[in-house]
Design a protein around this motif. Structure first.
Motif, PDB file in Angstrom:
ATOM      1  N   CYS A 277      62.234 -13.813   7.309  1.00  0.00           N
ATOM      2  CA  CYS A 277      60.871 -14.325   7.547  1.00  0.00           C
ATOM      3  C   CYS A 277      59.836 -13.660   6.650  1.00  0.00           C
ATOM      4  CB  CYS A 277      60.480 -14.163   9.009  1.00  0.00           C
ATOM      5  SG  CYS A 277      60.283 -12.442   9.542  1.00  0.00           S
ATOM      6  N   ARG A 278      60.262 -12.654   5.866  1.00  0.00           N
ATOM      7  CA  ARG A 278      59.375 -11.953   4.935  1.00  0.00           C
ATOM      8  C   ARG A 278      58.256 -11.184   5.649  1.00  0.00           C
ATOM      9  NH1 ARG A 278      58.967 -15.701  -0.537  1.00  0.00           N
ATOM     10  NH2 ARG A 278      61.216 -15.963  -0.780  1.00  0.00           N
ATOM     11  N   LEU A 279      58.607 -10.659   6.796  1.00  0.00           N
ATOM     12  CA  LEU A 279      57.758  -9.698   7.490  1.00  0.00           C
ATOM     13  C   LEU A 279      58.515  -8.376   7.522  1.00  0.00           C
ATOM     14  CD1 LEU A 279      56.501 -11.817  10.527  1.00  0.00           C
ATOM     15  CD2 LEU A 279      55.055 -10.861   8.736  1.00  0.00           C
ATOM     16  N   SER A 280      57.803  -7.281   7.379  1.00  0.00           N
ATOM     17  CA  SER A 280      58.478  -5.986   7.393  1.00  0.00           C
ATOM     18  C   SER A 280      58.892  -5.626   8.816  1.00  0.00           C
ATOM     19  CB  SER A 280      57.544  -4.908   6.845  1.00  0.00           C
ATOM     20  OG  SER A 280      56.477  -4.682   7.755  1.00  0.00           O
ATOM     21  N   PRO A 281      59.930  -4.790   8.948  1.00  0.00           N
ATOM     22  CA  PRO A 281      60.300  -4.324  10.296  1.00  0.00           C
ATOM     23  C   PRO A 281      59.125  -3.648  11.011  1.00  0.00           C
ATOM     24  CG  PRO A 281      62.059  -3.828   8.745  1.00  0.00           C
ATOM     25  CD  PRO A 281      60.899  -4.334   7.935  1.00  0.00           C
TER      26      PRO A 281
ATOM     27  N   TYR B 131      53.964  -6.549  16.072  1.00  0.00           N
ATOM     28  CA  TYR B 131      53.758  -7.841  16.722  1.00  0.00           C
ATOM     29  C   TYR B 131      54.440  -7.897  18.083  1.00  0.00           C
ATOM     30  CZ  TYR B 131      52.222  -9.145  12.026  1.00  0.00           C
ATOM     31  OH  TYR B 131      51.580  -9.193  10.823  1.00  0.00           O
ATOM     32  N   ASP B 132      55.528  -7.143  18.229  1.00  0.00           N
ATOM     33  CA  ASP B 132      56.168  -7.029  19.538  1.00  0.00           C
ATOM     34  C   ASP B 132      55.236  -6.312  20.507  1.00  0.00           C
ATOM     35  OD1 ASP B 132      57.849  -6.740  21.708  1.00  0.00           O
ATOM     36  OD2 ASP B 132      59.141  -5.241  20.768  1.00  0.00           O
TER      37      ASP B 132
ATOM     38  N   LEU C 117      52.708 -10.747  20.240  1.00  0.00           N
ATOM     39  CA  LEU C 117      52.580 -11.886  19.343  1.00  0.00           C
ATOM     40  C   LEU C 117      53.940 -12.479  18.991  1.00  0.00           C
ATOM     41  CD1 LEU C 117      50.731 -13.632  17.539  1.00  0.00           C
ATOM     42  CD2 LEU C 117      50.915 -11.859  15.783  1.00  0.00           C
ATOM     43  N   LEU C 118      54.956 -11.631  18.836  1.00  0.00           N
ATOM     44  CA  LEU C 118      56.287 -12.096  18.466  1.00  0.00           C
ATOM     45  C   LEU C 118      57.310 -11.176  19.129  1.00  0.00           C
ATOM     46  CD1 LEU C 118      57.853 -14.166  16.745  1.00  0.00           C
ATOM     47  CD2 LEU C 118      57.818 -12.513  14.882  1.00  0.00           C
TER      48      LEU C 118
END
Length: 357
Positions: free
Chosen positions: A13-17, A23-24, A28-29
């Motif tokens: 998804c091209r989001l960093s860990p 976001y957790d 948000l995610l």
């Protein structure tokens, strides 16, 4: 259900860990599963679409709280919110873009070697009219050698508020102001006007005024604008509106939520987003910009009582055919009153003329 480790999901998804963990925490995610022993996060392949949307919205610069709201919507509603967000970004950056362009021009411009003996000056006229319906006139209009201003008061102390705002700028009419420092001077002057309005309104939050003014520097006009009074420029027969209404309806137009036809009869068409009010809060920041003056330019400042009932093409025609500023002012006010005059109407017209030094 296919599960991905946080590392694999981040690459997909091209989001960093690190971002995924944030976001957790923000809700948000959320990961699909968290290992109860190691605390390691696992994500479902079906979460990739939402994660990619979050990544794209972050690239737009959208705040996380707004992203959470957008992600909770259906596709159509989410698209509308993104369109509205970007319209706000463009509106907010327009003033900074204009200021940046002015600064680049100001800092790179070579000293002028003007050998002409002609200079520019303003010829002007101002008038304010009660209209045909309102019991009192809460507008204030002013025209001097260096200052042009219109203020449209509202609420129980609207008339004192509009008068106070214009009076607070009157000192600009008696001092020469170089173009390079006029925007800072105007910003300070508006702070003084805001305090004057608060004093005149005596703490009444429902009272306040718009303020639209131009200050002449000898070669340029500096604009300060807050509210829904307007400034227009007639140049070479074409009419240009050089202010942007600070109203709920204008913001909905900018965001694509209203058509121009719908805006005309919208019940909130007079609701202001920015104004100088009697409230004690910090005043909203005005629009500030500089305009180069050309011989033959004709400027119009007016309260919303004019454009509310007289279309822009009619304003253009009347401005273009009036022989002098006084004739233009009275013709425009007569047109507003001829269309019913439902509001106070004030006009200031100024011509940029070339004169022998």
């Amino acid at each position: 259900m296919e599960m991905l480790t946080i590392g694999a999901f981040a690459r997909a998804c091209r989001l960093s860990p690190k971002a995924l963990r944030l976001y957790d925490e923000l809700g948000l995610l959320r990961p699909a599963r968290v290992d109860p022993d190691t605390g390691y996060r696992y994500y479902a392949a079906g979460q990739l679409e939402r994660a990619r949307l979050v990544a794209w919205l972050r690239r737009l610069g959208m705040p996380l709280a707004e992203i959470r709201r957008v992600c909770a919507l259906g596709s159509g509603a989410a698209a509308g919110e993104i369109r509205a967000y970007w319209a706000r970004v463009e509106a907010e950056t327009a003033v900074r873009r204009d200021l940046a362009a002015f600064l680049v021009d100001h800092l790179t411009q070579e000293p002028r070697r003007d050998t002409t003996v002609n200079t520019l000056e303003l010829r002007h006229h101002a008038h304010s009219d009660r209209g045909r319906v309102r019991p009192a006139n809460q507008d204030t209009a002013y025209a001097g050698g260096r200052l042009l201003a219109v203020a449209d008061g509202f609420g129980p102390a609207g008339a004192p508020a509009s008068t106070a705002a214009v009076e607070a700028l009157r000192f600009l009419d008696t001092r020469e102001t170089p173009a390079g420092g006029v925007l800072n001077l105007l910003e300070d002057a508006v702070r003084g006007a805001a305090q004057a309005v608060r004093d005149a309104a005596d703490g009444t939050e429902e009272a306040g005024t718009t303020l639209t003014a131009l200050v002449w520097t000898g070669s340029r006009l500096a604009l300060v604008h807050i509210g829904d009074s307007r400034a227009y420029l007639l140049r070479d027969g074409e009419l240009f509106r050089i202010t942007h209404d600070h109203t709920v309806v204008q913001s909905m137009l900018d965001e694509g939520r209203l058509t121009p036809e719908e805006a005309v009869s919208h019940p909130q068409r007079t609701l202001l987003l920015k104004a100088l009010t009697g409230a004690a809060a910090t005043p909203a920041s005005p629009d500030l910009r500089l305009h180069d003056a050309h011989p033959g330019d004709r400027y119009l400042l007016c309260s919303d009582g004019l454009p509310a009932v007289v279309p822009d093409d009619t304003i253009r025609r009347l401005l273009a055919t009036a022989p002098a500023p006084d004739a233009a002012v009275h013709t425009l006010i007569a047109a507003a009153n001829g269309a019913g005059g439902p509001d106070n109407v004030s006009c200031v017209v100024a011509d940029v003329v070339e004169t022998a030094a």
